[in-house]
Design a protein around this motif. Sequence first.
Motif, PDB file in Angstrom:
ATOM      1  N   GLU A  55      -3.476  22.752   1.976  1.00 36.24           N
ATOM      2  CA  GLU A  55      -2.434  22.933   0.978  1.00 36.24           C
ATOM      3  C   GLU A  55      -2.020  24.396   0.872  1.00 36.24           C
ATOM      4  O   GLU A  55      -2.844  25.307   0.833  1.00 36.24           O
ATOM      5  CB  GLU A  55      -2.943  22.437  -0.388  1.00 36.24           C
ATOM      6  N   GLN A  91       0.841  18.575  -0.420  1.00 31.48           N
ATOM      7  CA  GLN A  91       0.638  17.465  -1.346  1.00 31.48           C
ATOM      8  C   GLN A  91       1.140  16.130  -0.793  1.00 31.48           C
ATOM      9  O   GLN A  91       0.976  15.106  -1.437  1.00 31.48           O
ATOM     10  CB  GLN A  91       1.336  17.767  -2.675  1.00 31.48           C
ATOM     11  N   GLY A  92       1.737  16.173   0.389  1.00 31.21           N
ATOM     12  CA  GLY A  92       2.136  14.926   1.030  1.00 31.21           C
ATOM     13  C   GLY A  92       3.548  14.468   0.769  1.00 31.21           C
ATOM     14  O   GLY A  92       3.970  13.415   1.272  1.00 31.21           O
ATOM     15  N   ASN A  94       6.718  15.437   5.056  1.00 31.20           N
ATOM     16  CA  ASN A  94       5.986  15.267   6.305  1.00 31.20           C
ATOM     17  C   ASN A  94       6.508  16.296   7.306  1.00 31.20           C
ATOM     18  O   ASN A  94       7.656  16.233   7.737  1.00 31.20           O
ATOM     19  CB  ASN A  94       6.185  13.844   6.825  1.00 31.20           C
ATOM     20  N   ASN A 151       6.921   9.239  -0.503  1.00 31.93           N
ATOM     21  CA  ASN A 151       5.649   9.824  -0.072  1.00 31.93           C
ATOM     22  C   ASN A 151       4.797  10.223  -1.271  1.00 31.93           C
ATOM     23  O   ASN A 151       3.571  10.049  -1.270  1.00 31.93           O
ATOM     24  CB  ASN A 151       5.907  11.052   0.804  1.00 31.93           C
ATOM     25  N   GLY A 152       5.452  10.759  -2.296  1.00 34.45           N
ATOM     26  CA  GLY A 152       4.728  11.128  -3.507  1.00 34.45           C
ATOM     27  C   GLY A 152       4.103   9.921  -4.189  1.00 34.45           C
ATOM     28  O   GLY A 152       2.962   9.984  -4.654  1.00 34.45           O
ATOM     29  N   ILE A 185       3.195   7.133  -2.751  1.00 37.18           N
ATOM     30  CA  ILE A 185       2.085   6.663  -1.921  1.00 37.18           C
ATOM     31  C   ILE A 185       0.837   7.492  -2.180  1.00 37.18           C
ATOM     32  O   ILE A 185      -0.286   6.964  -2.265  1.00 37.18           O
ATOM     33  CB  ILE A 185       2.488   6.696  -0.430  1.00 37.18           C
ATOM     34  N   LYS A 186       1.028   8.801  -2.334  1.00 35.54           N
ATOM     35  CA  LYS A 186      -0.120   9.680  -2.606  1.00 35.54           C
ATOM     36  C   LYS A 186      -0.681   9.470  -4.014  1.00 35.54           C
ATOM     37  O   LYS A 186      -1.847   9.770  -4.280  1.00 35.54           O
ATOM     38  CB  LYS A 186       0.303  11.146  -2.449  1.00 35.54           C
ATOM     39  N   SER A 187       0.149   8.932  -4.922  1.00 37.46           N
ATOM     40  CA  SER A 187      -0.273   8.805  -6.321  1.00 37.46           C
ATOM     41  C   SER A 187      -1.141   7.585  -6.590  1.00 37.46           C
ATOM     42  O   SER A 187      -1.761   7.486  -7.644  1.00 37.46           O
ATOM     43  CB  SER A 187       0.955   8.767  -7.240  1.00 37.46           C
ATOM     44  N   SER A 216      -3.089   3.839  -4.453  1.00 34.04           N
ATOM     45  CA  SER A 216      -3.188   2.956  -3.284  1.00 34.04           C
ATOM     46  C   SER A 216      -2.268   1.749  -3.386  1.00 34.04           C
ATOM     47  O   SER A 216      -1.869   1.176  -2.372  1.00 34.04           O
ATOM     48  CB  SER A 216      -4.636   2.484  -3.110  1.00 34.04           C
ATOM     49  N   GLN A 238       0.818   2.424  -1.509  1.00 30.03           N
ATOM     50  CA  GLN A 238       0.609   2.320  -0.052  1.00 30.03           C
ATOM     51  C   GLN A 238       0.675   0.856   0.365  1.00 30.03           C
ATOM     52  O   GLN A 238       1.272   0.508   1.388  1.00 30.03           O
ATOM     53  CB  GLN A 238      -0.740   2.922   0.335  1.00 30.03           C
ATOM     54  N   GLU A 293       5.055   7.622 -11.186  1.00 33.22           N
ATOM     55  CA  GLU A 293       3.902   8.184 -10.476  1.00 33.22           C
ATOM     56  C   GLU A 293       2.594   7.782 -11.145  1.00 33.22           C
ATOM     57  O   GLU A 293       2.436   7.873 -12.366  1.00 33.22           O
ATOM     58  CB  GLU A 293       4.005   9.718 -10.462  1.00 33.22           C
TER      59      GLU A 293
END
Length: 313
Positions: A2, A25-26, A29, A54-55, A57-59, A61, A64, A132
């Motif tokens: 990071e 932080q994802g 990309n 993307n945010g 997905i990172k927040s 599962s 995802q 989020e």
Amino acid sequence: MEGQNPFADLKGHWSESAVSQLVGQGFINAGDYAKGFNPNAELTRYEMMKWIANGLIKSGSSFQDAFNDTKNTLLPTPEVNRGTIRAEQIPYLALVRGTGIVGGFQDGTLKPADSTTRAEVSAILLRYMDVEGTDAGKYSDLNEMREVGTTGTNLTTISNYFYTKNSVKVSDISKEEINLSNKSGVVTLHRYIVVDVTEGKAKGIYAPLFIGSETHLFKGNYMAFADISFTSKIEKSNLITFNGGLYNGFLQFNRLDLKQASKNGLVTIPESSRDLIKKDVKKRFWITSVLDGENGAYSFNQKSENILKIQNM
């Protein structure tokens, strides 16, 4: 790591720290910008929506999982039918559309190639913060798209229908060529989209795609829209004959609202069916039917081991 800048053309730019943090932080990309980040370029709506997705997905599962489930879904936007949205863009757009972070324009389009504005980014960031870290399963629009992506239909999400014992899903038979019982043609069912009109108003994320201001609503029931491939085996196109070869009302050779279909790039049966349906010529198009609002039972593909069986009795 990071905070590490992956872009040579970003070194010394005022945004270097912020962009590097978003990469870490994802949200961004780095692989999407192999030729450099080009920090002064206009931002497209798709880039913004992908960063937001993307945010999400990172927040958590669950997002995802939702992303994976929507890779093969039908986006409720006419641009899909016109070929201006690429397959790899679909799950990112599905996440932001299904959670309500991006609602689309009045005509239903998402305009991913257009540039965005500061005002739009501000509004979307506020909506993103509300989503989020929540659970993807709480968003009904997203759930419809997830069911379509995994089974080929949104049936059980939008309606009170359920599969009966040993039933297959649409996706299980989507590559089968099914002979009509009177040998008038061969049909393949790709997708089966349902809109709830039980209360006289069209409900569901797919309603604007199929239902226009002049579309007749079958109040008390569900309206179904089937994406099929069909090859006629008779000399003259005859919808009555084709319908006679179907076992019940699960599928019917009825045309969509022609005005709405044209507006949204949907191919359907024209006023003269022979202009589309010709003997031994395979065509892909949409047809519509009506499912009973209650006490309904339907089956499809009866002469196969893979029978689709639904009811709401």
